[in-house]
Write a protein that holds these residues in place. Sequence first.
Motif, PDB file in Angstrom:
ATOM      1  N   ARG A 127       0.800  -1.228   0.000  1.00  0.00           N
ATOM      2  CA  ARG A 127       0.000   0.000   0.000  1.00  0.00           C
ATOM      3  C   ARG A 127       0.838   1.286   0.000  1.00  0.00           C
ATOM      4  NH1 ARG A 127      -3.326  -1.282   3.881  1.00  0.00           N
ATOM      5  NH2 ARG A 127      -5.035  -1.970   2.544  1.00  0.00           N
ATOM      6  N   PRO A 128       1.882   1.412   0.834  1.00  0.00           N
ATOM      7  CA  PRO A 128       2.671   2.660   0.818  1.00  0.00           C
ATOM      8  C   PRO A 128       3.323   2.945  -0.538  1.00  0.00           C
ATOM      9  CG  PRO A 128       3.129   1.411   2.818  1.00  0.00           C
ATOM     10  CD  PRO A 128       2.336   0.504   1.917  1.00  0.00           C
ATOM     11  N   THR A 129       3.859   1.890  -1.172  1.00  0.00           N
ATOM     12  CA  THR A 129       4.498   2.081  -2.480  1.00  0.00           C
ATOM     13  C   THR A 129       3.476   2.480  -3.533  1.00  0.00           C
ATOM     14  OG1 THR A 129       6.215   0.466  -1.950  1.00  0.00           O
ATOM     15  CG2 THR A 129       5.883   0.974  -4.272  1.00  0.00           C
ATOM     16  N   LEU A 130       2.328   1.831  -3.524  1.00  0.00           N
ATOM     17  CA  LEU A 130       1.288   2.146  -4.500  1.00  0.00           C
ATOM     18  C   LEU A 130       0.745   3.554  -4.274  1.00  0.00           C
ATOM     19  CD1 LEU A 130      -0.657  -1.251  -4.629  1.00  0.00           C
ATOM     20  CD2 LEU A 130       1.140  -0.424  -6.153  1.00  0.00           C
ATOM     21  N   PHE A 131       0.653   3.965  -3.012  1.00  0.00           N
ATOM     22  CA  PHE A 131       0.213   5.332  -2.727  1.00  0.00           C
ATOM     23  C   PHE A 131       1.218   6.341  -3.274  1.00  0.00           C
ATOM     24  CE2 PHE A 131       0.914   8.906   0.279  1.00  0.00           C
ATOM     25  CZ  PHE A 131      -0.192   9.667  -0.071  1.00  0.00           C
ATOM     26  N   ALA A 132       2.499   6.101  -3.033  1.00  0.00           N
ATOM     27  CA  ALA A 132       3.540   7.016  -3.523  1.00  0.00           C
ATOM     28  C   ALA A 132       3.493   7.106  -5.045  1.00  0.00           C
ATOM     29  CB  ALA A 132       4.915   6.561  -3.048  1.00  0.00           C
ATOM     30  N   ALA A 133       3.312   5.965  -5.702  1.00  0.00           N
ATOM     31  CA  ALA A 133       3.233   5.963  -7.165  1.00  0.00           C
ATOM     32  C   ALA A 133       1.964   6.669  -7.634  1.00  0.00           C
ATOM     33  CB  ALA A 133       3.274   4.533  -7.690  1.00  0.00           C
ATOM     34  N   GLY A 134       0.873   6.509  -6.884  1.00  0.00           N
ATOM     35  CA  GLY A 134      -0.366   7.199  -7.227  1.00  0.00           C
ATOM     36  C   GLY A 134      -0.215   8.706  -7.148  1.00  0.00           C
ATOM     37  N   VAL A 135       0.497   9.188  -6.118  1.00  0.00           N
ATOM     38  CA  VAL A 135       0.754  10.624  -6.002  1.00  0.00           C
ATOM     39  C   VAL A 135       1.608  11.100  -7.172  1.00  0.00           C
ATOM     40  CG1 VAL A 135       1.903  12.403  -4.626  1.00  0.00           C
ATOM     41  CG2 VAL A 135       0.506  10.652  -3.491  1.00  0.00           C
ATOM     42  N   LEU A 136       2.593  10.274  -7.564  1.00  0.00           N
ATOM     43  CA  LEU A 136       3.439  10.616  -8.703  1.00  0.00           C
ATOM     44  C   LEU A 136       2.603  10.782  -9.965  1.00  0.00           C
ATOM     45  CD1 LEU A 136       6.314  10.967  -9.882  1.00  0.00           C
ATOM     46  CD2 LEU A 136       6.351   8.496 -10.285  1.00  0.00           C
ATOM     47  N   MET A 137       1.499  10.029 -10.084  1.00  0.00           N
ATOM     48  CA  MET A 137       0.609  10.182 -11.225  1.00  0.00           C
ATOM     49  C   MET A 137      -0.337  11.369 -11.035  1.00  0.00           C
ATOM     50  SD  MET A 137       1.489   7.818 -13.295  1.00  0.00           S
ATOM     51  CE  MET A 137       3.165   7.872 -12.661  1.00  0.00           C
ATOM     52  N   ALA A 138      -0.763  11.629  -9.793  1.00  0.00           N
ATOM     53  CA  ALA A 138      -1.748  12.687  -9.532  1.00  0.00           C
ATOM     54  C   ALA A 138      -1.167  14.082  -9.726  1.00  0.00           C
ATOM     55  CB  ALA A 138      -2.308  12.541  -8.116  1.00  0.00           C
ATOM     56  N   VAL A 139       0.113  14.265  -9.381  1.00  0.00           N
ATOM     57  CA  VAL A 139       0.718  15.598  -9.474  1.00  0.00           C
ATOM     58  C   VAL A 139       0.690  16.136 -10.907  1.00  0.00           C
ATOM     59  CG1 VAL A 139       2.857  16.905  -9.225  1.00  0.00           C
ATOM     60  CG2 VAL A 139       2.122  15.374  -7.397  1.00  0.00           C
ATOM     61  N   PRO A 140       1.186  15.406 -11.912  1.00  0.00           N
ATOM     62  CA  PRO A 140       1.143  15.961 -13.276  1.00  0.00           C
ATOM     63  C   PRO A 140      -0.262  16.026 -13.866  1.00  0.00           C
ATOM     64  CG  PRO A 140       2.068  13.744 -13.299  1.00  0.00           C
ATOM     65  CD  PRO A 140       1.944  14.140 -11.861  1.00  0.00           C
ATOM     66  N   LEU A 141      -1.245  15.343 -13.234  1.00  0.00           N
ATOM     67  CA  LEU A 141      -2.618  15.477 -13.713  1.00  0.00           C
ATOM     68  C   LEU A 141      -3.113  16.913 -13.589  1.00  0.00           C
ATOM     69  CD1 LEU A 141      -4.495  12.287 -12.420  1.00  0.00           C
ATOM     70  CD2 LEU A 141      -4.053  12.915 -14.789  1.00  0.00           C
ATOM     71  N   THR A 142      -2.495  17.691 -12.711  1.00  0.00           N
ATOM     72  CA  THR A 142      -2.911  19.077 -12.508  1.00  0.00           C
ATOM     73  C   THR A 142      -2.163  20.049 -13.423  1.00  0.00           C
ATOM     74  OG1 THR A 142      -1.298  19.331 -10.705  1.00  0.00           O
ATOM     75  CG2 THR A 142      -3.521  18.640 -10.098  1.00  0.00           C
TER      76      THR A 142
END
Length: 242
Positions: A188-203
């Motif tokens: 879960r922590p790794t997947l969350f970190a990767a999810g944030v990495l995807m969410a940041v450029p979405l903006t």
Amino acid sequence: MILSDFLKALGQLTDGRFLGVLAAGLGLTVALLIGFFFLFVTIIGWVVPESFTLPWNIEITWVDNALTWAGVPLMLVLSVFLMVPVASAFIGLFLETIAAAVERKHYPNLPPARSIGVLEGLLDALKFLGVLIAVNLVALVAYLLVPPLAPFLFWIVNGVLLGREYGQLVALRRSDAAGAAAFRRRHRPTLFAAGVLMAVPLTIPVVNLLVPILGVATFTHIHHRLSGVSSPPAAARPARSG
């Protein structure tokens, strides 16, 4: 390590399969943006009069001109909000194509994956889309209450959601539902970190158009790395035609 996975995905953007999906994704995104833009203009036309008459019979017709000049900037702003649901729908439509292209290039010795059909993937993506919209609507209250923290809250909320969904669906290609859920909980922590990495450029307008395809590719690398599957050196990879 997550950054390394992301850079591998970035390095494959010129892959023919990636380019085909990217073209389809761009077409889908642009169509959605245009549709939402005209919907927005229509709603504005219902709510705001086309012209105003001020004292001394001074008429102002600024609405149409403003919307015309603001068309492109407005669509770019809308893309910040639309790319989250687009990223959700994208994984249901193109997961198999992108993940298979990544494995073909980087993990050629793997056995065939359990294919997730377009209908199965799309239904799962639609369920996730409902959760995504509901959670972001609730989070919108927090965005309005603490505007300076809104970007960080957006990244955290959608990092959790995207990490969960991308991690789950990529894992489903190599295991059953119980195994995929166990993988997601374990990492879960790794997947969350990767999810944030995807969410940041979405903006970030324009850049966010690349996020869905890079997200699937990055999470495919993450899954294999966490599962102990290594990519052989380029020289050791068998030649693959097509």
